[in-house]
Design an enzyme around this catalytic site. Structure first.
Site, PDB file in Angstrom:
ATOM      1  N   GLY A  14      77.286   7.299 -79.327  1.00  0.00           N
ATOM      2  CA  GLY A  14      76.943   7.512 -80.739  1.00  0.00           C
ATOM      3  C   GLY A  14      78.172   7.813 -81.572  1.00  0.00           C
ATOM      4  O   GLY A  14      78.123   8.604 -82.513  1.00  0.00           O
ATOM      5  N   GLY A  18      78.059   9.717 -87.938  1.00  0.00           N
ATOM      6  CA  GLY A  18      77.721  11.136 -87.862  1.00  0.00           C
ATOM      7  C   GLY A  18      78.701  11.983 -87.065  1.00  0.00           C
ATOM      8  O   GLY A  18      79.921  11.827 -87.151  1.00  0.00           O
ATOM      9  N   GLY A  20      79.258  12.135 -83.843  1.00  0.00           N
ATOM     10  CA  GLY A  20      80.012  11.414 -82.810  1.00  0.00           C
ATOM     11  C   GLY A  20      81.204  10.669 -83.386  1.00  0.00           C
ATOM     12  O   GLY A  20      82.261  10.566 -82.748  1.00  0.00           O
ATOM     13  N   SER A 143      70.367  20.882 -79.604  1.00  0.00           N
ATOM     14  CA  SER A 143      70.020  21.322 -80.970  1.00  0.00           C
ATOM     15  C   SER A 143      69.303  22.656 -80.885  1.00  0.00           C
ATOM     16  O   SER A 143      68.623  22.947 -79.879  1.00  0.00           O
ATOM     17  CB  SER A 143      69.094  20.293 -81.612  1.00  0.00           C
ATOM     18  N   TYR A 169      61.028  15.472 -80.226  1.00  0.00           N
ATOM     19  CA  TYR A 169      62.468  15.682 -80.447  1.00  0.00           C
ATOM     20  C   TYR A 169      62.875  17.065 -79.924  1.00  0.00           C
ATOM     21  O   TYR A 169      63.862  17.201 -79.199  1.00  0.00           O
ATOM     22  CB  TYR A 169      62.794  15.546 -81.930  1.00  0.00           C
TER      23      TYR A 169
HETATM   24  N1  LIG Z   1      72.332  16.097 -87.780  1.00  0.00           N
HETATM   25  C1  LIG Z   1      71.862  17.266 -87.384  1.00  0.00           C
HETATM   26  O1  LIG Z   1      71.518  18.132 -88.217  1.00  0.00           O
HETATM   27  C2  LIG Z   1      71.748  17.595 -85.926  1.00  0.00           C
HETATM   28  C3  LIG Z   1      71.328  18.894 -85.573  1.00  0.00           C
HETATM   29  C4  LIG Z   1      71.235  19.208 -84.241  1.00  0.00           C
HETATM   30  C5  LIG Z   1      71.543  18.278 -83.272  1.00  0.00           C
HETATM   31  N2  LIG Z   1      71.938  17.029 -83.634  1.00  0.00           N
HETATM   32  C6  LIG Z   1      72.236  16.066 -82.569  1.00  0.00           C
HETATM   33  O2  LIG Z   1      73.492  15.486 -82.823  1.00  0.00           O
HETATM   34  C7  LIG Z   1      73.557  14.212 -82.183  1.00  0.00           C
HETATM   35  C8  LIG Z   1      74.170  13.204 -83.136  1.00  0.00           C
HETATM   36  O3  LIG Z   1      73.331  13.069 -84.256  1.00  0.00           O
HETATM   37  P1  LIG Z   1      73.857  12.799 -85.741  1.00  0.00           P
HETATM   38  O4  LIG Z   1      73.262  13.829 -86.600  1.00  0.00           O
HETATM   39  O5  LIG Z   1      75.331  12.581 -85.741  1.00  0.00           O
HETATM   40  O6  LIG Z   1      73.061  11.458 -86.051  1.00  0.00           O
HETATM   41  P2  LIG Z   1      73.559  10.020 -86.566  1.00  0.00           P
HETATM   42  O7  LIG Z   1      74.516  10.150 -87.677  1.00  0.00           O
HETATM   43  O8  LIG Z   1      72.295   9.279 -86.774  1.00  0.00           O
HETATM   44  O9  LIG Z   1      74.354   9.424 -85.320  1.00  0.00           O
HETATM   45  C9  LIG Z   1      73.667   9.087 -84.157  1.00  0.00           C
HETATM   46  C10 LIG Z   1      74.508   8.150 -83.347  1.00  0.00           C
HETATM   47  O10 LIG Z   1      73.745   7.766 -82.205  1.00  0.00           O
HETATM   48  C11 LIG Z   1      73.677   6.329 -82.178  1.00  0.00           C
HETATM   49  N3  LIG Z   1      72.407   5.875 -81.627  1.00  0.00           N
HETATM   50  C12 LIG Z   1      71.163   6.095 -82.111  1.00  0.00           C
HETATM   51  N4  LIG Z   1      70.267   5.458 -81.356  1.00  0.00           N
HETATM   52  C13 LIG Z   1      70.958   4.797 -80.381  1.00  0.00           C
HETATM   53  C14 LIG Z   1      70.590   3.957 -79.313  1.00  0.00           C
HETATM   54  N5  LIG Z   1      69.329   3.623 -79.094  1.00  0.00           N
HETATM   55  N6  LIG Z   1      71.557   3.476 -78.513  1.00  0.00           N
HETATM   56  C15 LIG Z   1      72.855   3.766 -78.746  1.00  0.00           C
HETATM   57  N7  LIG Z   1      73.265   4.569 -79.740  1.00  0.00           N
HETATM   58  C16 LIG Z   1      72.318   5.065 -80.559  1.00  0.00           C
HETATM   59  C17 LIG Z   1      73.796   5.910 -83.635  1.00  0.00           C
HETATM   60  O11 LIG Z   1      74.160   4.541 -83.692  1.00  0.00           O
HETATM   61  P3  LIG Z   1      73.957   3.680 -85.051  1.00  0.00           P
HETATM   62  O12 LIG Z   1      75.186   4.017 -85.834  1.00  0.00           O
HETATM   63  O13 LIG Z   1      73.896   2.276 -84.585  1.00  0.00           O
HETATM   64  O14 LIG Z   1      72.699   4.157 -85.671  1.00  0.00           O
HETATM   65  C18 LIG Z   1      74.879   6.870 -84.108  1.00  0.00           C
HETATM   66  O15 LIG Z   1      76.151   6.440 -83.703  1.00  0.00           O
HETATM   67  C19 LIG Z   1      72.137  13.879 -81.731  1.00  0.00           C
HETATM   68  O16 LIG Z   1      72.032  14.100 -80.347  1.00  0.00           O
HETATM   69  C20 LIG Z   1      71.282  14.899 -82.483  1.00  0.00           C
HETATM   70  O17 LIG Z   1      70.097  15.226 -81.795  1.00  0.00           O
HETATM   71  C21 LIG Z   1      72.047  16.667 -84.947  1.00  0.00           C
END
Ligand SMILES: NC(=O)c1ccc[n+]([C@@H]2O[C@H](COP(=O)([O-])OP(=O)(O)OC[C@H]3O[C@@H](n4cnc5c(N)ncnc54)[C@H](OP(=O)(O)O)[C@@H]3O)[C@@H](O)[C@H]2O)c1
Length: 289
Positions: A14, A18, A20, A143, A169
């Protein structure tokens, strides 16, 4: 470039967006060789080019996989092992929210398939490569949502007909921690540590898979959340900091170990989740205790 990670090889799932993306950029800025796993070639290529331009580090590459598919996880793990001689850091970060449910190509509830089983399977497939590093670190992005999993029954997790999609989730994020603690027990005495973290509420498009409702959720996060740069601080800290050398089996928030919910320390539950994950992925032998 700060050379703190010179000579280290990091694989980040990822990394195209975001948290990652920022973590990949910061590790590249510190001189690491970075391999991003993305799923969209145009978007991931653009992310890689941007990171190279921003950091002056040309050693940033990508592989592609839809990590909700076990076949794709296996393929990308094989490609990663071809590409790099070992791994110093594995950052399991790719995740999503599926408010309308869904079923993976393997017939498994989508959130559980992507958010937990991909961490489990990819990690197990890459363990031998992590063992080749002098010291390796596995980092699992969980999370604070894990704190209220509702009714948590192992036998329900993979069922795609289950109701209550945000709870799915939350439960997947509790699985991240149960998995982390179980893997830490299994890796005791080895040169691999594994920790989990909550990044904070972060301004990303994490709910993008969910139409209008997803846009509402993302708007709420945008108003209340911290920046992705801030959200990447704890995963980068866990990948880099000498303070956590040898520290394993912990849950971090704001770069500090904190307790996770009581249920996450249930070693018998974690072992059963491990066994269930092994049979759902037929991942082969678990790592030696
Ligand atoms: N944002 C928050 O507030 C928050 C809070 C707590 C925990 N988290 C955790 O943080 C982590 C990252 O989330 P984020 O907030 O950075 O979200 P994000 O911006 O949506 O990034 C998610 C990443 O995962 C990739 N991804 C999604 N589905 C996929 C799949 N089927 N196969 C391969 N890659 C996939 C996305 O690729 P694409 O670019 O192609 O979509 C993107 O690179 C997650 O595990 C989430 O649960 C986030």
């Amino acid at each position: 470039m700060n050379h703190q990670m010179q000579g280290k090889i990091c694989l980040i799932t990822g990394g195209s967006d975001g948290i990652g993306y920022v973590a990949s950029r910061e590790l590249a800025r510190m001189g690491a060789r970075v391999v991003i796993v993305g799923r969209n070639s145009v978007k991931t290529e653009a992310a890689v080019q941007q990171i190279i331009a921003d950091t002056d580090n040309p050693a940033v590459e990508y592989l592609l996989a839809d990590l909700s598919s076990q076949r794709e996880v296996r393929r990308v793990a094989a490609e990663a092992m071809e590409l790099v001689p070992h791994l110093d850091v594995l950052l399991n970060n790719a995740g999503a929210i599926f408010l309308s449910g869904g079923r993976s190509v393997d017939g498994i509830e989508m959130t559980f398939a992507l958010n937990h089983l991909s961490y489990y399977l990819l990690t197990n497939l890459l363990l031998e490569h992590l063992r080749k590093a002098p010291r390796a670190r596995i980092i699992n992005v969980s999370s604070c949502a894990h704190e209220s999993p509702g009714r948590f029954r192992l036998e329900d997790l993979a069922d795609p007909s289950g109701k209550g999609r945000y709870p799915a989730y939350k439960r997947s994020k509790l699985c991240n921690i149960l998995f982390t603690y179980e893997l830490a027990r299994r890796l005791e005495g080895e040169n691999i540590t594994v920790n989990a973290l909550h990044p904070g509420l972060v301004r990303t498009n994490i709910a993008r898979n969910n139409g209008l409702l997803g846009r509402v959720v993302n708007f709420f996060i945008r108003v209340r959340g911290i920046t992705p740069d801030q959200g990447a601080e704890t995963p980068v800290y866990l990948a880099v900091s000498p303070e956590v050398e040898g520290v394993s089996g912990k849950y971090f928030v704001d770069c500090r170990p904190v307790p996770s919910i009581g249920m996450s320390y249930d070693a018998e539950l974690a072992a059963r989740l491990w066994d269930m994950s092994a049979s759902l992925t037929a991942a082969g032998d678990p790592p030696a205790r």
